[in-house]
Every structure is written in structure tokens, then in C-alpha cells.
Motif scaffolding. Structure first.
Motif: not given
Length: 875
Positions: A261-265
Motif C-alpha cells: 500500500f502507498h506511500p510509494g517510492v
């Protein structure tokens, strides 16, 4: 009673042999919640437990409608239909009191997105949460999770659910992609076994692109921005009607992964997204982590996925005052599959998505003040940023009114306000005329969307992209456009607000002609009109040179490619029927048709009956090759263009089954990219069909590279990689830098500029030699020896317009062919280094592809020593 029902259902599936790892509703729902027995459980309604098989779209819709009809917490409506006619359902869930004043809640909530409304967030406003289920049909748990969610929201009892529903409006769309999901379930049921087979090699675990995509093989999760498919158009319209605070998007990834699940990079966030958005993602993540920790679920965040391309479901919300959250479960595919993390079960994935749906709803409710303030602040800041921006607006035009109307329609779907240009304006020696051009001021609520649509981005923190890196849409539509800075901007430039339906091209019926009729090839839908005339048995001639002609309204000038419909020679069509046919061109395509009064033209050497100045055109009979390693996306884009937009019938044929064709039926073959090489028998038959039977091959990307080598005996760098070995003293690089270093020499889905030969028949319909195209491969076509064969060539200097490409790749591509066309015996081979139909959005290059259908025999090979026989065949 509940236990009795579930026991009966479980026994039923033991005896019928359909169960894999199915579970009753109690497996999914929280232990401390009781449920209203008046609401049917999923297994009681569906007659199988969740996880036994993907739920058929029609049964899912029946369940959702049934529950909505029994619950005063839920209202439901059908907001659209898929290509195959399946409904897309939209549910609004809140408490009965809120349901009774829903429009008032919606109106006040949306007012937060209007910086001029004076509305500010307050404690009485419910938070609005949007849950997406099923944008990718292959990712079944992302669809089926909606069933326990709706059951829980309708049937759960107690203070917790009552508080949640009083403070929330929960919006649910199901199913985003019913056509793909239907293909998925048919595949799973086709290979279902009495004994669950967890072997990843089992056929039930296969089928990805076919089910992932919609009817025309489009990835609908890339449609939030591009808006060419009916499913996406339906849900985006409803999304903007509500402007939710949180948008949740459910997916599946490779089976060997756990749960994401987010947050992403962190470094792969689009610069248009405020830092505040990422912080809210991190705040929401605590709610998901708490839920998954309680269940002992393995998960990860901030790895692998990004928030860069603004056209996908988890990123689009961030530049619209919302927060987008991506969830990905390791796929169970056929029901249960072996992985390094143990056997993955379909029911367990449904449970994870169900549990994080509840954590998303709860997180949004708990963070309501911050989320509502984010919505309000985002649009207040947008207006202020627009007022301070060095660019005050964008002006755009096109001689092709259909492409202009399509672009205005796109702006409307994103709630970007455009206006008719009220006064002439000149930017960099290019004049935009009032009445023919449009204006988009940047100082408006959708400032961020305008930046995303119009800006050419060439600077990036990292060269790693989950999707494309450049999507400047005026370039995709091949519009003439320019930025207006402070010096060029004037308040009186804006006229009436533009409306796409009013901008759609319209034309009056032509006068009855005494000699024939003529219309332009430059209009986007001219190929559609031409094909309809040819299919009706109408004889049509195409202009090889510019010409002037005498009409009932006076002298008119036409460019190369213009179409002449003579009264003479129409053996199967009488004069009245011919008039009805050409009138349909004005009524359906909005293309002006002119009544010709004489075949003698004012133009020297271009009379309408000319032997060389005009050429008879023929109905194309197209076979489109797909499957067996070919790109389904590219095949679908070509299929959509020909079938849906241009109404040209297409025969779809698997690459492995070409030898079974009656090749004599077809005039054209389209070979998409991917693993495009044909086997030796098919290659030999293809070459014979082109050389001796006059067929035309149109090959794209890797298909073009293969065809150039296999059929035209040209070299080229098909893989786009240096063949020389690295020197022994090459610099060492730490493996920790693998991703960043390897990404440096990719092409991240960028827009390139080519010089187009508009005098060549395959370049007819264009007035401007500069043509933008979308490129996401590193392959380079060889430059042909034939000096006329390079129809379009990438610019020698600064060939990239928007997006990322390394200096190394730019040096390789600069000056190389983008489009090549060679006569081969009686036939033709047409090669595209790029995909001219990319995601049904590059309307600017569609005409190049369509020219290959109608003008592929309208040019000759050069005459040189030793090839007189071949050229005689070619003529």
C-alpha cells in the motif's frame, strides 16, 4: 440460522467439487461486529462462498442491487456501460439522515474545490471516501472485495458503524472493468479442477493481458487522464461530481509478492503533487498497518510503486485535491498458487482488500479535518499559483476541427475551463486567429491539471518510471499551441467559454454537382468517410498533387490527398444515390463537400481525370495479427482506431495461425510490436503475398525492426543496445545502485519530434512537417538506401519534446527513421519505429497509420540499374 445456511452451502460445494479455498462471510468480517440478518450474506445469495471462484459480473451486480434495495444506508445507480454492454454500478453509502440530504452534502463538499465559493471546511462536513474495485479484470480479488464491503456497510450493527456512516459518505464503483473480469472468470472456470492445483504452471493461473484489459485491450488504469474508453468516462464524470477526499484503488501484483500500500517510492513523486499529500498518505498508512499487523499479514510500502504518471487511479487524485492510495495483493490467479511465501489463496486476498477497505474508511473518518483542509487548501493555492505563474495561459488551434473538438472534450472531462480566442494573438511568429483558436488561462481551480496537460517536462530526479514520463497532450493531438507569458497575456483575449459539442465540425449538404464532388483529406475522420464511400461501391480518386477546382461556390484550393468523387464511372451507383452518399460525409463527419462543375482545373497539370495527378483508391481489407508474444495493447489500439473510430472492419488472427489464412482476401496486414518475428513458413508466405500479390504490411515498433531485417534486408539496431563489449577497465558500480543506473539509458515513454515528408502519399493530410509521436522503446530502424523511403525522420537536433530519454539514446535516435515505406514487388512494407495509435490518444499520428491503408500503392520505388524488373512489378 446463519450457521445452518453456511454449512449447507459448504456441503454443496464439497459435493459439487467447485470449492478451492472458499470461506463464509465470517472469515472476512471483524470478530466484534454483529450483522443484520435481513441483509443476505454473499454465500446465501451467490450460492457459493467467496474465494470459490471469481464472482460473475452479472451476479455481482445482482447482489449489489439487492443489498441496496434492502438497506436505507445505500443508494445505487448505473453510471455507464462497457463496450460489451455490461453495467458499471455506483453506490453511495452513508446513514439514512445523510441520504435524505445527499445533494446538499455533495454541493457543499464540492464547493471546497472552488476557490471563489467562499466555502470553508467545518466539523459538520462528512469526509468523502471513494473505493475503486476492479479496474484490471485479471485482478479478481480487487473486484470481489466489494461484496463483503457492501455487505458490511449495509448489515453491520453497533455504535462504530453508526458513527462512521454519520461522519462519512462512502462512494463505491463496481465493476470498473466488467468485460475483462468476465474473461477472467471464464478462463478460471474453464480450467477449474475438482482438486485445487497450486502449481504455477497450471493453465488456470495464466491469462493476464486478455483479462487485465477491456474489450479493445486497453489498460483502463491508464485512462484516468486519457479518457478514450466509455468505462473511464463514466467513472471520471462521477468522481468530479463528488471530488472525494480519499480515493482507494485495489489491484493484484505478481504472486511472489506480499501486500503493498502507498506511500510509494519517495523520489518518484510528480512535482505537481504537494508534499502535504504524501504526508497524508503516511498518516493513512498507520491505519492499514494496524489492521494488517493484527492479522499477521506481510506487507510493504515505499517500494516498487510510484506517484509520477498523473493518469492512473492512485495518482490522478493527488493533482485534484484528493489523496490516492494504491493497494496491491500478491495474486492467487486460479484460486490457490504456490509462492516462496507459502500457498497464496484467493479468499485470503479478498480478506486483505476487505480489511484495508475498512481501514481506509476509518482512516478517512479519523483524518477528516486534515483531508477536508487539504481539499480546500489545494484549490486555494492553485488559484494563487496560477496568478503568479510566468505562463498566464495556453492558446491552441488546428485546421482539423475534429481533433480540436476531441481535445476540448478532454479538457471538459478534467473540468479545465477553455475559452474561444476573442482577439488575434501572435506568439513566436505563429499567428492564432480569433474564431479558430482557443485559450486556457492557468489562473483557475484546475491549475495543476493544466500544468500536467500542457507542460513539456524534461527534468527528472530519477530516470525510473512505472509508466510513461511524457504525456503533453496538445502534442499527442498534434495541435498548434503556445504559452502566453505576462507580456503576451491580455484579459480581453478570452471570449465565450468553449463547449466541445459546439466545436464539433459541422457542414452543410453540398449543392448537386454536374461533374463530381470533392472534399479534403486533412480532416481526422476523412478516412472513415472514404471507407464508407468505397464500401458502398462508390468510385473515389485521390489527388497526388495540390490543385484548384471550379465548384458551384467558386474556385477552391485543395492539398495533396483530397478526394474526388466523379459522376462518371459510377457503374453501380446512380446520381441520386451518389448525392446521398456524399451528403452523409457532411452529416456524419462534418466535412465540407464541394460540388465540382468542371474537370478542367485552373491548376497546371492536375486535371480531375489526370493519369498521374489522381489515383483510384480501393477498399482496404485488413487482417490484424495478435497473440503469441505480440503486444496486446498495440493490437488493441489499432483495432480500436479502425473498428470503433473509423468503422473499418478488421479480421483478428493469431500469429501462430497465419498459414490457415486465405491470404487473397486481404490487402493489408498489421503487425504490432512485441515478439513479432514470424516463423519461417509464415515469413515466406508473407513475402510472397507482398511481392507477388500486392499486399501491404504495416509493422509497428519491434514488428517494424523485424520486418526491416527479414523482408527489406536492412540492418538496424533492433534492440537499441551497443554490440561492443565493455572495456576491461570499465568503471565498477555498486549493485545497490542497480535500479537507478540501469534506468539511465531507458526511454521513459517520451514524445519525440520528426520531420514528415508531407509530399509523400503516406504523409498526405498534414500541413506541418513537424510531427510529434510517442516512443517507449530503444530500437532504431536502419536508414534505407532508397532516398524516398524515409517518410518521417527524427530531428537531428533536440528530437525529444517531452519526457525522459538519456543523452546516449538521444544520440542513437537523432536523425534515424521514425516511419519507413518501401515498395516490395507488387506490394508495400510500411514500418513505424513508434506506435502511431498509442492509447487511442495520439490522434496526431493516427492519420499516418490510416494513410497506410488507403495510399500504400500510391507511390513508386526508385528506378535504378539492375532493378527494372522489380520496378515494373511495382507499377
Amino acid at each position: 440460522m446463519y450457521r445452518a445456511i453456511t454449512t449447507i452451502v459448504a456441503l454443496l460445494f464439497i459435493f459439487t467439487g467447485l470449492a478451492t479455498h472458499a470461506e463464509p462471510i465470517g472469515y472476512f468480517t471483524p470478530d466484534d461486529v454483529t450483522y443484520d440478518p435481513a441483509i443476505p450474506t454473499p454465500e446465501a445469495f451467490l450460492r457459493h462462498e467467496l474465494g470459490a471462484q471469481p464472482v460473475r459480473p452479472d451476479r455481482m451486480v445482482d447482489y449489489l442491487r439487492t443489498v441496496a434495495g434492502l438497506s436505507d444506508r445505500i443508494s445505487i445507480e448505473t453510471i455507464g456501460y462497457s463496450h460489451e454492454g455490461r453495467p458499471i454500478e455506483f453506490l453511495v453509502v452513508t446513514n439514512p439522515e445523510n441520504q435524505s440530504r445527499l445533494e446538499d452534502i455533495r454541493t457543499r463538499h464540492v464547493a471546497l474545490s472552488n476557490p471563489d465559493s467562499g466555502t470553508q471546511p467545518n466539523d459538520s462536513m462528512p469526509v468523502v471516501t471513494w473505493l475503486n474495485y476492479g479496474v484490471h479484470g485479471a485482478e479478481s480479488s480487487g473486484m470481489d472485495a466489494v461484496i463483503p464491503v457492501v455487505y458490511h456497510l449495509a448489515a453491520a450493527k453497533g455504535d462504530a458503524i453508526e458513527n462512521t456512516l454519520s461522519q462519512s459518505v462512502i462512494l463505491i464503483t463496481a465493476i470498473f472493468n466488467p468485460d475483462g473480469h468476465s474473461r477472467r472468470i471464464n478462463h478460471v472456470l474453464k480450467f477449474m479442477s475438482d482438486v485445487p492445483v497450486t502449481d504455477p504452471a497450471h493453465a488456470a493461473h495464466d491469462l493476464w493481458i486478455d483479462a487485465r484489459t477491456n474489450h479493445y485491450w486497453f489498460d483502463l488504469n491508464r485512462q484516468w487522464l486519457l479518457q478514450t474508453q466509455p468505462e473511464a468516462q463514466a467513472w471520471l464524470s462521477k468522481w468530479h461530481q463528488w471530488k472525494p477526499n480519499v480515493t482507494v484503488d485495489y489491484h493484484e501484483m505478481g504472486s511472489n509478492s506480499t501486500y503493498y500500500f502507498h506511500p510509494g517510492v519517495p523520489n518518484r513523486k510528480n512535482p505537481l503533487i504537494p508534499d502535504r499529500s504524501r504526508q497524508l498518505l503516511k498518516d493513512m498508512a498507520h491505519f492499514h498497518a494496524k489492521t494488517l499487523d493484527r492479522d499477521g499479514t506481510l506487507y510493504f510500502t515505499e517500494e516498487g510503486f510510484d506517484n509520477y504518471y498523473i493518469g492512473k487511479g492512485s495518482t490522478y487524485p493527488h493533482i485534484n485535491g484528493s489523496v490516492g492510495i494504491l493497494f496491491e495483493a500478491g495474486a492467487a490467479r486460479g484460486g490457490a498458487i504456490e509462492t516462496p511465501n507459502g500457498v497464496r489463496h484467493y479468499a485470503a486476498n479478498i480478506r486483505k482488500h476487505f480489511r484495508t477497505s475498512l481501514s481506509s474508511i476509518e482512516g478517512a473518518r479519523s483524518l477528516a479535518p486534515q483531508l477536508l483542509d487539504n481539499q480546500y487548501s489545494f484549490f486555494q493555492e492553485a488559484k494563487e499559483q496560477g496568478q503568479k505563474d510566468d505562463i498566464r495561459g495556453w492558446v491552441f488551434t488546428s485546421p482539423d476541427k475534429a481533433r480540436l473538438a476531441h481535445f476540448l472534450d478532454l479538457l471538459e472531462r478534467h473540468q479545465v475551463q477553455a475559452y474561444a480566442l476573442a482577439r488575434d494573438v501572435t506568439v513566436d511568429d505563429h499567428s492564432f486567429q480569433a474564431g479558430d483558436a482557443y485559450l486556457v488561462p492557468v489562473a483557475q481551480a484546475q491549475y495543476h491539471m493544466i500544468k500536467g496537460l500542457f507542460d513539456r517536462v524534461r527534468s527528472f530526479k530519477e530516470a525510473i518510471f512505472y509508466d510513461v514520463s511524457g504525456w503533453t497532450l496538445p502534442l499527442a493531438y498534434d495541435l498548434d499551441y503556445a504559452a502566453l507569458n505576462k507580456k503576451a497575456w491580455r484579459a480581453d483575449l478570452s471570449g465565450d467559454e468553449a463547449q466541445a459539442h459546439m466545436a464539433w465540425p459541422r457542414a452543410e449538404a453540398p449543392d448537386r454537382a454536374s461533374y463530381g464532388y470533392v472534399f479534403s483529406w486533412e480532416d481526422y475522420y476523412a478516412p472513415k468517410a472514404l471507407n464508407r464511400l468505397l464500401a458502398a461501391g462508390v468510385h473515389v480518386r485521390g489527388a497526388m498533387e495540390p490543385f484548384s477546382v471550379l465548384t458551384s461556390k467558386g474556385e477552391r484550393h485543395f492539398s495533396r490527398g483530397a478526394l474526388f468523387v466523379p459522376l462518371a464511372g459510377q457503374d453501380d451507383v446512380d446520381a441520386d444515390s451518389l448525392y446521398e452518399h456524399v451528403t452523409s460525409v457532411t452529416q456524419i463527419e462534418g466535412i465540407p463537400v464541394h460540388a465540382v462543375t468542371s474537370g478542367l482545373t485552373p491548376t497546371q497539370g492536375a486535371d480531375l481525370g489526370g493519369r498521374s495527378s489522381f489515383q483510384s483508391l480501393n477498399t482496404p481489407h485488413v487482417v490484424l495479427v495478435f497473440d503469441d508474444g505480440l503486444s496486446k495493447y498495440e493490437a488493441g489500439e489499432a483495432w480500436h482506431l479502425l473498428d470503433k473510430r473509423m468503422q473499418i472492419p478488421v479480421t483478428l488472427r493469431a500469429k501462430s495461425d497465419l498459414m490457415g489464412l486465405d491470404w487473397s482476401r486481404y490487402s493489408h496486414m498489421v503487425l504490432p510490436g512485441g515478439r513479432a518475428a514470424l516463423n519461417s513458413r509464415s515469413t515466406k508466405r508473407l513475402e510472397q503475398w507482398i511481392k507477388e500479390e500486392g499486399g501491404t504490411l504495416i509493422a509497428l515498433r519491434q514488428g517494424a525492426a523485424w520486418a526491416q531485417q527479414a523482408l527489406l534486408n536492412s540492418g538496424g539496431n533492433a534492440k537499441g543496445k551497443d554490440k561492443a563489449q565493455a572495456p576491461k577497465t570499465s568503471q565498477r558500480t555498486d549493485y545497490a545502485d542497480y535500479d537507478v543506473e540501469e534506468a539511465k539509458d531507458v526511454i521513459g515513454g517520451a514524445i519525440f519530434a520528426s520531420d514528415l515528408d508531407i509530399t509523400h502519399p503516406l504523409g498526405f493530410g498534414y500541413q506541418d512537417r513537424l510531427i510529434p509521436s510517442h516512443r517507449n522503446t530503444t530500437l532504431v530502424l536502419a536508414t534505407p538506401q532508397n532516398p524516398y523511403a524515409t517518410i518521417a525522420r527524427y530531428l537531428e537536433t533536440s528530437p525529444i519534446l517531452s519526457g525522459y530519454a538519456s543523452d546516449k539514446r538521444l544520440a542513437e535516435i537523432a536523425g534515424s527513421p521514425m516511419m519507413v515505406a518501401e515498395r516490395l514487388g507488387r506490394g508495400t512494407v510500411i514500418l513505424f519505429a513508434d506506435d502511431p495509435n498509442f492509447r487511442a490518444t495520439f490522434l496526431g499520428t493516427n492519420k499516418l497509420f490510416l494513410n497506410g491503408l488507403f495510399w500504400s500503392k500510391a507511390f513508386r520505388a526508385p528506378r535504378s540499374i539492375g532493378d527494372e524488373e522489380e520496378n515494373a512489378l511495382a507499377h
